[in-house]
Scaffold this motif. Structure first.
Motif, mmCIF file in Angstrom:
data_model
loop_
_atom_site.group_PDB
_atom_site.id
_atom_site.type_symbol
_atom_site.label_atom_id
_atom_site.label_comp_id
_atom_site.label_asym_id
_atom_site.label_seq_id
_atom_site.Cartn_x
_atom_site.Cartn_y
_atom_site.Cartn_z
ATOM 1 N N GLY A 80 0.937 -1.299 0.118
ATOM 2 C CA GLY A 80 -0.187 0.007 0.034
ATOM 3 C C GLY A 80 0.804 1.264 -0.043
ATOM 4 N N ARG A 81 1.917 1.258 0.695
ATOM 5 C CA ARG A 81 2.870 2.481 0.775
ATOM 6 C C ARG A 81 3.419 2.794 -0.567
ATOM 7 N NH1 ARG A 81 5.383 0.521 6.041
ATOM 8 N NH2 ARG A 81 4.162 1.529 7.624
ATOM 9 N N ALA A 82 3.889 1.702 -1.512
ATOM 10 C CA ALA A 82 4.472 1.828 -2.544
ATOM 11 C C ALA A 82 3.404 2.350 -3.923
ATOM 12 C CB ALA A 82 4.971 0.473 -3.271
ATOM 13 N N LEU A 83 2.156 1.808 -3.494
ATOM 14 C CA LEU A 83 1.192 2.508 -4.394
ATOM 15 C C LEU A 83 0.669 3.788 -4.042
ATOM 16 C CD1 LEU A 83 -1.088 -1.022 -4.363
ATOM 17 C CD2 LEU A 83 0.316 0.070 -6.511
ATOM 18 N N ALA B 60 9.144 14.543 -10.078
ATOM 19 C CA ALA B 60 9.072 13.121 -10.541
ATOM 20 C C ALA B 60 8.030 12.867 -11.337
ATOM 21 C CB ALA B 60 9.088 12.229 -9.137
ATOM 22 N N GLU B 61 8.184 11.816 -12.019
ATOM 23 C CA GLU B 61 7.023 11.267 -12.983
ATOM 24 C C GLU B 61 7.306 9.914 -13.232
ATOM 25 O OE1 GLU B 61 7.649 13.059 -17.011
ATOM 26 O OE2 GLU B 61 9.487 11.499 -17.455
ATOM 27 N N LEU B 62 5.981 9.334 -13.558
ATOM 28 C CA LEU B 62 5.795 8.007 -13.773
ATOM 29 C C LEU B 62 6.524 7.534 -14.957
ATOM 30 C CD1 LEU B 62 2.085 7.040 -12.589
ATOM 31 C CD2 LEU B 62 4.285 6.886 -11.131
ATOM 32 N N THR B 63 6.912 6.381 -14.982
ATOM 33 C CA THR B 63 7.608 5.661 -16.243
ATOM 34 C C THR B 63 5.868 5.051 -16.949
ATOM 35 O OG1 THR B 63 8.020 3.533 -15.219
ATOM 36 C CG2 THR B 63 9.653 5.285 -15.577
ATOM 37 N N ALA B 64 6.190 4.492 -17.963
ATOM 38 C CA ALA B 64 5.022 3.849 -18.547
ATOM 39 C C ALA B 64 4.705 2.495 -17.722
ATOM 40 C CB ALA B 64 5.379 3.399 -20.024
ATOM 41 N N ALA C 100 13.197 0.037 -9.739
ATOM 42 C CA ALA C 100 12.370 -0.563 -10.493
ATOM 43 C C ALA C 100 11.879 -0.073 -11.939
ATOM 44 C CB ALA C 100 11.174 -1.190 -9.759
ATOM 45 N N GLY C 101 12.196 1.230 -12.103
ATOM 46 C CA GLY C 101 11.847 1.730 -13.272
ATOM 47 C C GLY C 101 10.691 2.272 -13.292
ATOM 48 N N LEU C 102 9.756 2.500 -12.114
ATOM 49 C CA LEU C 102 8.425 2.760 -12.136
ATOM 50 C C LEU C 102 8.353 4.481 -11.976
ATOM 51 C CD1 LEU C 102 6.957 0.190 -9.762
ATOM 52 C CD2 LEU C 102 7.022 0.071 -12.269
ATOM 53 N N VAL C 103 9.436 5.000 -11.363
ATOM 54 C CA VAL C 103 9.485 6.594 -11.153
ATOM 55 C C VAL C 103 10.707 6.985 -11.703
ATOM 56 C CG1 VAL C 103 9.389 8.207 -9.220
ATOM 57 C CG2 VAL C 103 7.791 6.155 -9.004
ATOM 58 N N ARG C 104 10.811 8.079 -12.382
ATOM 59 C CA ARG C 104 11.973 8.697 -12.691
ATOM 60 C C ARG C 104 11.987 10.424 -12.558
ATOM 61 N NH1 ARG C 104 10.556 7.204 -18.882
ATOM 62 N NH2 ARG C 104 8.865 8.922 -19.262
ATOM 63 N N PRO C 105 13.069 11.002 -12.463
ATOM 64 C CA PRO C 105 13.029 12.535 -12.695
ATOM 65 C C PRO C 105 12.625 12.963 -14.057
ATOM 66 C CG PRO C 105 15.314 11.702 -12.619
ATOM 67 C CD PRO C 105 14.313 10.383 -12.605
ATOM 68 N N VAL C 106 12.074 14.017 -14.203
ATOM 69 C CA VAL C 106 11.465 14.677 -15.470
ATOM 70 C C VAL C 106 12.736 15.010 -16.206
ATOM 71 C CG1 VAL C 106 9.487 15.091 -14.786
ATOM 72 C CG2 VAL C 106 10.992 16.945 -14.579
ATOM 73 N N VAL D 17 3.160 10.531 -7.148
ATOM 74 C CA VAL D 17 3.938 10.921 -8.301
ATOM 75 C C VAL D 17 2.963 11.302 -9.314
ATOM 76 C CG1 VAL D 17 5.537 10.008 -10.103
ATOM 77 C CG2 VAL D 17 6.037 9.868 -7.614
ATOM 78 N N ALA D 18 2.106 10.344 -9.839
ATOM 79 C CA ALA D 18 0.974 10.627 -10.996
ATOM 80 C C ALA D 18 0.231 11.714 -10.695
ATOM 81 C CB ALA D 18 0.024 9.267 -10.855
ATOM 82 N N ALA D 19 0.127 12.235 -9.571
ATOM 83 C CA ALA D 19 -0.795 13.443 -9.203
ATOM 84 C C ALA D 19 0.202 14.792 -9.337
ATOM 85 C CB ALA D 19 -1.419 13.611 -7.706
ATOM 86 N N GLY D 20 1.530 14.736 -9.588
ATOM 87 C CA GLY D 20 2.307 15.701 -9.730
ATOM 88 C C GLY D 20 2.809 16.341 -8.584
ATOM 89 N N ARG D 21 2.745 15.587 -7.231
ATOM 90 C CA ARG D 21 2.895 15.959 -5.976
ATOM 91 C C ARG D 21 4.422 15.508 -5.569
ATOM 92 N NH1 ARG D 21 -1.019 13.022 -2.804
ATOM 93 N NH2 ARG D 21 0.080 14.051 -0.969
#
Length: 84
Positions: free
Chosen positions: A8-11, A68-72, A51-57, A17-21
């Motif tokens: 749950g923490r990871a999600l 930060a932004e989500l990867t695909a 793991a390649g789920l989050v990256r810097p813009v 990140v997806a919300a731009g926060r």
């Protein structure tokens, strides 16, 4: 490689990140801030980045912060979680 299964923490971090926060700090282990506050679960933040789920813009110098932004792959994880 995606950490399996995501807790749950990871999600929650992925949703922030997806919300731009979220922001990532440049360095050997990318730290994460949410709403300007240092995330209390840095090992999880590191795992999501590695793991390649989050990256810097964009690339920045060590010690600087960048959005930060989500990867695909990160977006796909959230879509699968929403469908469950």
């Amino acid at each position: 490689m995606t950490p399996t299964p995501l807790n749950g923490r990871a999600l929650t971090l992925l949703r922030a990140v997806a919300a731009g926060r979220a922001e990532l700090g440049a360095g050997s282990e990318p730290d994460l801030r949410i709403d300007g506050l240092l995330c209390s679960v840095q090992p999880t933040a590191h795992a999501l980045t590695h793991a390649g789920l989050v990256r810097p813009v964009r690339a920045v110098a060590p010690g600087q912060w960048v959005p930060a932004e989500l990867t695909a792959a990160g977006a796909q994880v959230l879509e699968l979680d929403s469908a469950a």
